[in-house]
Design a protein around this motif. Structure first.
Motif, mmCIF file in Angstrom:
data_model
loop_
_atom_site.group_PDB
_atom_site.id
_atom_site.type_symbol
_atom_site.label_atom_id
_atom_site.label_comp_id
_atom_site.label_asym_id
_atom_site.label_seq_id
_atom_site.Cartn_x
_atom_site.Cartn_y
_atom_site.Cartn_z
ATOM 1 N N UNK A 84 0.852 -1.116 0.007
ATOM 2 C CA UNK A 84 0.072 -0.062 -0.019
ATOM 3 C C UNK A 84 0.977 1.434 -0.058
ATOM 4 N N UNK A 85 2.252 1.189 0.266
ATOM 5 C CA UNK A 85 3.021 2.359 0.222
ATOM 6 C C UNK A 85 3.252 2.851 -1.163
ATOM 7 N N UNK A 86 3.221 1.770 -2.123
ATOM 8 C CA UNK A 86 3.568 2.298 -3.544
ATOM 9 C C UNK A 86 2.516 2.072 -4.400
ATOM 10 N N UNK A 87 1.150 1.662 -3.974
ATOM 11 C CA UNK A 87 0.252 1.886 -4.885
ATOM 12 C C UNK A 87 -0.170 3.345 -5.510
ATOM 13 N N UNK A 88 -0.646 3.537 -6.741
ATOM 14 C CA UNK A 88 -1.097 4.564 -7.109
ATOM 15 C C UNK A 88 -2.463 5.087 -6.673
ATOM 16 N N UNK A 89 -2.687 6.261 -6.838
ATOM 17 C CA UNK A 89 -3.937 6.685 -6.222
ATOM 18 C C UNK A 89 -5.421 5.812 -7.094
ATOM 19 N N UNK A 90 -4.986 5.752 -8.205
ATOM 20 C CA UNK A 90 -6.128 4.724 -8.674
ATOM 21 C C UNK A 90 -6.283 3.191 -8.380
ATOM 22 N N UNK A 91 -5.245 3.115 -7.702
ATOM 23 C CA UNK A 91 -5.229 1.603 -7.125
ATOM 24 C C UNK A 91 -5.621 1.439 -5.630
ATOM 25 N N UNK A 92 -5.970 2.732 -5.082
ATOM 26 C CA UNK A 92 -6.403 2.643 -3.747
ATOM 27 C C UNK A 92 -8.017 2.499 -3.529
ATOM 28 N N UNK A 93 -8.584 1.800 -2.874
ATOM 29 C CA UNK A 93 -10.035 1.804 -2.345
ATOM 30 C C UNK A 93 -10.053 1.904 -0.820
ATOM 31 N N UNK A 105 -5.693 1.018 15.285
ATOM 32 C CA UNK A 105 -6.657 2.010 15.943
ATOM 33 C C UNK A 105 -6.091 3.204 15.720
ATOM 34 N N UNK A 106 -6.982 4.186 15.264
ATOM 35 C CA UNK A 106 -6.798 5.559 14.949
ATOM 36 C C UNK A 106 -8.171 6.154 14.811
ATOM 37 N N UNK A 107 -8.149 7.473 14.308
ATOM 38 C CA UNK A 107 -9.435 8.280 14.107
ATOM 39 C C UNK A 107 -9.497 8.599 12.648
ATOM 40 N N UNK A 108 -10.513 9.339 12.452
ATOM 41 C CA UNK A 108 -10.790 10.002 11.140
ATOM 42 C C UNK A 108 -9.699 10.676 10.584
ATOM 43 N N UNK A 109 -8.887 11.316 11.132
ATOM 44 C CA UNK A 109 -7.715 11.881 10.648
ATOM 45 C C UNK A 109 -6.550 10.906 9.945
ATOM 46 N N UNK A 110 -6.444 9.948 11.088
ATOM 47 C CA UNK A 110 -5.552 8.800 10.446
ATOM 48 C C UNK A 110 -5.954 8.103 9.493
ATOM 49 N N UNK A 111 -7.445 8.005 9.149
ATOM 50 C CA UNK A 111 -7.995 7.229 8.063
ATOM 51 C C UNK A 111 -7.650 8.328 6.881
ATOM 52 N N UNK A 112 -7.990 9.532 6.835
ATOM 53 C CA UNK A 112 -7.853 10.362 5.854
ATOM 54 C C UNK A 112 -6.428 10.320 5.246
ATOM 55 N N UNK A 113 -5.620 10.287 6.327
ATOM 56 C CA UNK A 113 -4.235 10.494 5.691
ATOM 57 C C UNK A 113 -3.740 9.258 5.162
ATOM 58 N N UNK A 114 -4.483 8.241 5.308
ATOM 59 C CA UNK A 114 -3.932 6.821 4.712
ATOM 60 C C UNK A 114 -4.757 6.877 3.471
ATOM 61 N N UNK A 115 -5.880 7.318 3.025
ATOM 62 C CA UNK A 115 -6.802 7.417 2.037
ATOM 63 C C UNK A 115 -5.794 8.436 0.695
ATOM 64 N N UNK A 116 -5.852 7.987 -0.400
ATOM 65 C CA UNK A 116 -5.128 8.733 -1.392
ATOM 66 C C UNK A 116 -6.175 9.821 -2.004
ATOM 67 N N UNK A 117 -5.745 11.141 -2.400
ATOM 68 C CA UNK A 117 -6.502 11.946 -2.749
ATOM 69 C C UNK A 117 -7.165 11.865 -3.971
ATOM 70 N N UNK A 118 -6.865 11.128 -4.850
ATOM 71 C CA UNK A 118 -7.572 10.703 -6.022
ATOM 72 C C UNK A 118 -8.065 9.340 -5.772
ATOM 73 N N UNK A 119 -7.940 8.477 -4.814
ATOM 74 C CA UNK A 119 -8.232 7.215 -4.643
ATOM 75 C C UNK A 119 -9.801 7.433 -4.434
ATOM 76 N N UNK A 120 -10.504 6.104 -4.387
ATOM 77 C CA UNK A 120 -11.829 5.903 -4.292
ATOM 78 C C UNK A 120 -12.210 5.740 -2.985
ATOM 79 N N UNK A 121 -13.315 6.326 -2.307
ATOM 80 C CA UNK A 121 -13.898 5.939 -1.123
ATOM 81 C C UNK A 121 -15.232 5.816 -1.001
ATOM 82 N N UNK A 122 -15.581 4.643 -0.202
ATOM 83 C CA UNK A 122 -16.974 4.231 -0.075
ATOM 84 C C UNK A 122 -17.170 4.333 1.346
ATOM 85 N N UNK A 123 -18.553 4.659 1.551
ATOM 86 C CA UNK A 123 -19.206 4.747 2.839
ATOM 87 C C UNK A 123 -20.180 3.740 2.954
ATOM 88 N N UNK A 124 -20.203 2.633 3.754
ATOM 89 C CA UNK A 124 -21.056 1.496 3.823
ATOM 90 C C UNK A 124 -21.695 1.768 5.342
#
Length: 146
Positions: free
Chosen positions: A5-14, A127-146
């Motif tokens: 996950x450290x080297x995956x490109x933005x389009x490769x991140x869900x 274990x982390x918070x929303x900021x930790x999650x958002x920092x993990x997500x890629x700016x141009x990646x895909x994000x889904x809320x279930x």
């Protein structure tokens, strides 16, 4: 196969926010995550609120509420198995084996009084918070809320 996950490109991140306490919805989040992993995408599963039970030990997912009236998470899972659909445990294991990143929301655990509950030992869960999650997500990646 494990995705770095450290080297995956933005389009490769869900990035999945798994919020719902519905067994069926959490099950399907695992379906989506395992499919994404199998097709080469990096995946982060961020469990929060009632969905947090899915990563509690030993099988907290059995406490998720079913959307089908009169059913239980266990009975639905058994029915899926009988019809050749991957079970909750199979999907969770597949996600772990394929390199999914598991996170659980500190605030969600605290809100439900679950912060001292044991988490599944076979999973590496951050274990982390929303900021930790958002920092993990890629700016141009895909994000889904279930």
């Amino acid at each position: 196969m494990s995705i770095d996950t450290r080297t995956a490109t933005a389009v490769d991140k869900l990035s999945l926010v798994v919020f719902s306490g519905s067994f069926e919805k959490v099950h399907y989040a695992l379906v989506m995550a395992s499919a994404a992993l199998a097709t080469g995408r990096a995946v982060t599963l961020f469990f929060t609120m009632e969905a947090s039970r899915a990563v509690l030990a030993p099988s907290g997912w059995r406490h998720l509420r079913p959307d089908v009236q009169g059913a239980t998470a266990t009975s639905l899972d058994f029915g899926y198995s009988e019809r050749g659909v991957a079970t909750f445990e199979e999907l969770l294991s597949a996600c772990a084996d394929l390199g999914a990143k598991f996170m659980v929301c500190e605030m969600g655990l605290r809100a439900l009084g679950l912060e001292h509950e044991k988490r599944r030992a076979e999973l590496t869960i951050e274990v982390g918070g929303v900021v930790t999650f958002l920092n993990d997500a890629r700016k141009d990646g895909e994000m889904l809320f279930i």
